[in-house]
Design a protein around this motif. Structure first.
Motif, PDB file in Angstrom:
ATOM      1  N   UNK A  99       0.825  -1.202   0.000  1.00 57.56           N
ATOM      2  CA  UNK A  99       0.000   0.000   0.000  1.00 57.56           C
ATOM      3  C   UNK A  99       0.860   1.252   0.000  1.00 57.56           C
ATOM      4  N   UNK A 100       1.985   1.199   0.718  1.00 56.39           N
ATOM      5  CA  UNK A 100       2.896   2.345   0.767  1.00 56.39           C
ATOM      6  C   UNK A 100       3.489   2.629  -0.617  1.00 56.39           C
ATOM      7  N   UNK A 101       3.865   1.562  -1.322  1.00 53.46           N
ATOM      8  CA  UNK A 101       4.407   1.722  -2.678  1.00 53.46           C
ATOM      9  C   UNK A 101       3.319   2.237  -3.615  1.00 53.46           C
ATOM     10  N   UNK A 102       2.138   1.641  -3.520  1.00 50.42           N
ATOM     11  CA  UNK A 102       1.029   2.024  -4.393  1.00 50.42           C
ATOM     12  C   UNK A 102       0.669   3.497  -4.203  1.00 50.42           C
ATOM     13  N   UNK A 103       0.600   3.936  -2.947  1.00 49.56           N
ATOM     14  CA  UNK A 103       0.232   5.324  -2.665  1.00 49.56           C
ATOM     15  C   UNK A 103       1.264   6.301  -3.207  1.00 49.56           C
ATOM     16  N   UNK A 104       2.552   5.936  -3.087  1.00 46.74           N
ATOM     17  CA  UNK A 104       3.605   6.829  -3.587  1.00 46.74           C
ATOM     18  C   UNK A 104       3.536   6.949  -5.108  1.00 46.74           C
ATOM     19  N   UNK A 105       3.325   5.816  -5.785  1.00 47.80           N
ATOM     20  CA  UNK A 105       3.242   5.845  -7.249  1.00 47.80           C
ATOM     21  C   UNK A 105       1.970   6.550  -7.713  1.00 47.80           C
ATOM     22  N   UNK A 106       0.917   6.461  -6.936  1.00 44.01           N
ATOM     23  CA  UNK A 106      -0.308   7.175  -7.275  1.00 44.01           C
ATOM     24  C   UNK A 106      -0.083   8.682  -7.229  1.00 44.01           C
ATOM     25  N   UNK A 107       0.728   9.112  -6.268  1.00 39.86           N
ATOM     26  CA  UNK A 107       1.038  10.537  -6.131  1.00 39.86           C
ATOM     27  C   UNK A 107       1.970  11.016  -7.239  1.00 39.86           C
ATOM     28  N   UNK A 108       2.962  10.214  -7.576  1.00 39.49           N
ATOM     29  CA  UNK A 108       4.003  10.620  -8.528  1.00 39.49           C
ATOM     30  C   UNK A 108       3.691  10.224  -9.964  1.00 39.49           C
ATOM     31  N   UNK A 109       2.709   9.344 -10.162  1.00 36.90           N
ATOM     32  CA  UNK A 109       2.355   8.766 -11.475  1.00 36.90           C
ATOM     33  C   UNK A 109       3.377   7.730 -11.917  1.00 36.90           C
ATOM     34  N   UNK A 110       4.667   8.071 -11.881  1.00 35.16           N
ATOM     35  CA  UNK A 110       5.721   7.090 -12.137  1.00 35.16           C
ATOM     36  C   UNK A 110       6.963   7.526 -11.379  1.00 35.16           C
ATOM     37  N   UNK A 111       7.825   6.562 -11.016  1.00 41.52           N
ATOM     38  CA  UNK A 111       8.993   6.920 -10.211  1.00 41.52           C
ATOM     39  C   UNK A 111      10.114   5.908 -10.400  1.00 41.52           C
ATOM     40  N   UNK A 112      11.341   6.373 -10.218  1.00 41.21           N
ATOM     41  CA  UNK A 112      12.513   5.511 -10.266  1.00 41.21           C
ATOM     42  C   UNK A 112      12.572   4.627  -9.028  1.00 41.21           C
TER      43      UNK A 112
END
Length: 365
Positions: free
Chosen positions: A313-326
């Motif tokens: 969930x922590x990963x999902x939430x971060x990617x939801x905020x950033x759209x995509x990330x390294x």
């Protein structure tokens, strides 16, 4: 800015794309290049006395006047490297042409662009792959670029036209002719939903030495170059090598090990010069170009995310905020070791929650 002087600069013998860009960077505009004195010109790298003498002569101006009259008569667009209409992907390449001649009905900066190249001796296998690939590109707001040559090139153009996908043919000669002549009908149709493009002025013949230069434009205009079918030597592999040198993605379809016109594709894959793809779905996955989820798929994903673990969930939430990330950015944000993150990302990807993108990036589905 004088279009005449822009054309004239390309007529000066000894000034190629790199030297032209150096001159522009120093003087700021093309007018100042022609007004510069000998001493100032002599300070520019790779500008010798012969170039200086030619710049200050008038012959190239006369040639440019003839070219300008030709393009105006035939409604050909002249694209200077600083123009907004100039292909931005190509502009990023250090050896991009300083000027292009374009005749067509679509802009050259689409959201997505693919180059499709291959052998002149296309087999039914290669043609079938091309048809399936282009069918899978429908609805993606993508342009298809190729070289209007026999074989895979012209087949790609024809399939793009069939599916109403804009397609651009890059020529190794001037726009006063179409080579090969057998493809005039295709070129004519492309003017309505696509276009033809070249860096060569009118009167330039389709000489062999022009085509490697043409290939760099094919590679430079696209997000990804796709080699459908190719022998071990030939223009398609040259285009792939150029695309790699531009740090662009390259894809290739694998073929039988005993088939001459699959040897080049197999070589690219074997030597890690190209990603292996089997269909359009593989390409879209690699490039992160998957179609948006349907409402039903979105509903299913929403139900799925309820059951995510705390870490997922922590990963999902971060990617939801950033759209995509390294990967590194995700690890830093969550303060996790990359070994822990790698396992969680793999599990989430296998469960269809996120996808990996080129460059070690991830995004949610």
């Amino acid at each position: 800015m004088s279009r005449l002087q822009q054309i004239a600069l390309t007529k000066v013998k000894g000034i190629g794309p790199k030297t032209a860009r150096t001159l522009l960077a120093h003087f700021g505009c093309v007018e100042e290049i022609f007004h510069a004195g000998k001493k100032e010109l002599a300070q520019i790298p790779y500008v010798g006395q012969q170039i200086i003498h030619t710049l200050q002569a008038k012959e190239h101006i006369k040639e440019a006047e003839k070219e300008l009259a030709f393009v105006e008569k035939h409604n050909i667009d002249v694209l200077w490297i600083e123009d907004k209409a100039y292909p931005k992907r190509l502009k990023a390449c250090e050896d991009a042409p300083i000027l292009l001649y374009y005749k067509g009905g679509v802009p050259l900066n689409p959201p997505r662009c693919v180059s499709i190249v291959g052998t002149r001796n296309a087999t039914s296998y290669g043609k079938g792959l091309t048809e399936e690939l282009i069918t899978g590109l429908k609805g993606l707001d993508v342009h298809v670029v190729s070289g209007l040559a026999y074989g895979i090139d012209v087949h790609a153009h024809r399939q793009a036209l069939k599916h109403n996908i804009p397609t651009i043919g890059v020529m190794g000669h001037g726009l006063d002719l179409i080579y090969p002549a057998a493809h005039r009908d295709v070129a004519s149709r492309m003017l309505e939903d696509g276009g033809i493009l070249t860096e060569f002025p009118s009167g330039t013949k389709p000489d062999r030495m022009n085509f490697p230069a043409r290939n760099r434009i094919i590679a430079g205009m696209a997000d990804v170059t796709i080699v459908v079918e190719a022998a071990r030597k030939g223009g398609a592999l040259i285009t792939a090598e150029i695309a790699n040198s531009y740090n662009r993605d390259v894809c290739a379809f694998p073929g039988r090990t005993d088939q001459e016109y699959s040897e080049g594709c197999n070589y690219l894959i074997k030597t890690n010069r190209a990603h292996l793809i089997r269909n359009a779905e593989d390409l879209l996955y690699l490039m992160g170009w998957e179609q948006k989820l349907t409402p039903e798929q979105g509903k299913q994903l929403s139900l799925l995310t309820v059951a995510l673990s705390r870490d997922e969930q922590a990963v999902y939430d971060y990617l939801k905020e950033k759209e995509e990330a390294l990967v590194d950015d995700i690890a830093i944000h969550l303060d996790w070791p990359t070994s822990k993150l790698a396992l969680i990302l793999l599990e989430m990807e296998m469960n269809g929650i996120l996808i990996s993108l080129p460059g070690k990036k991830y995004k949610n589905l």
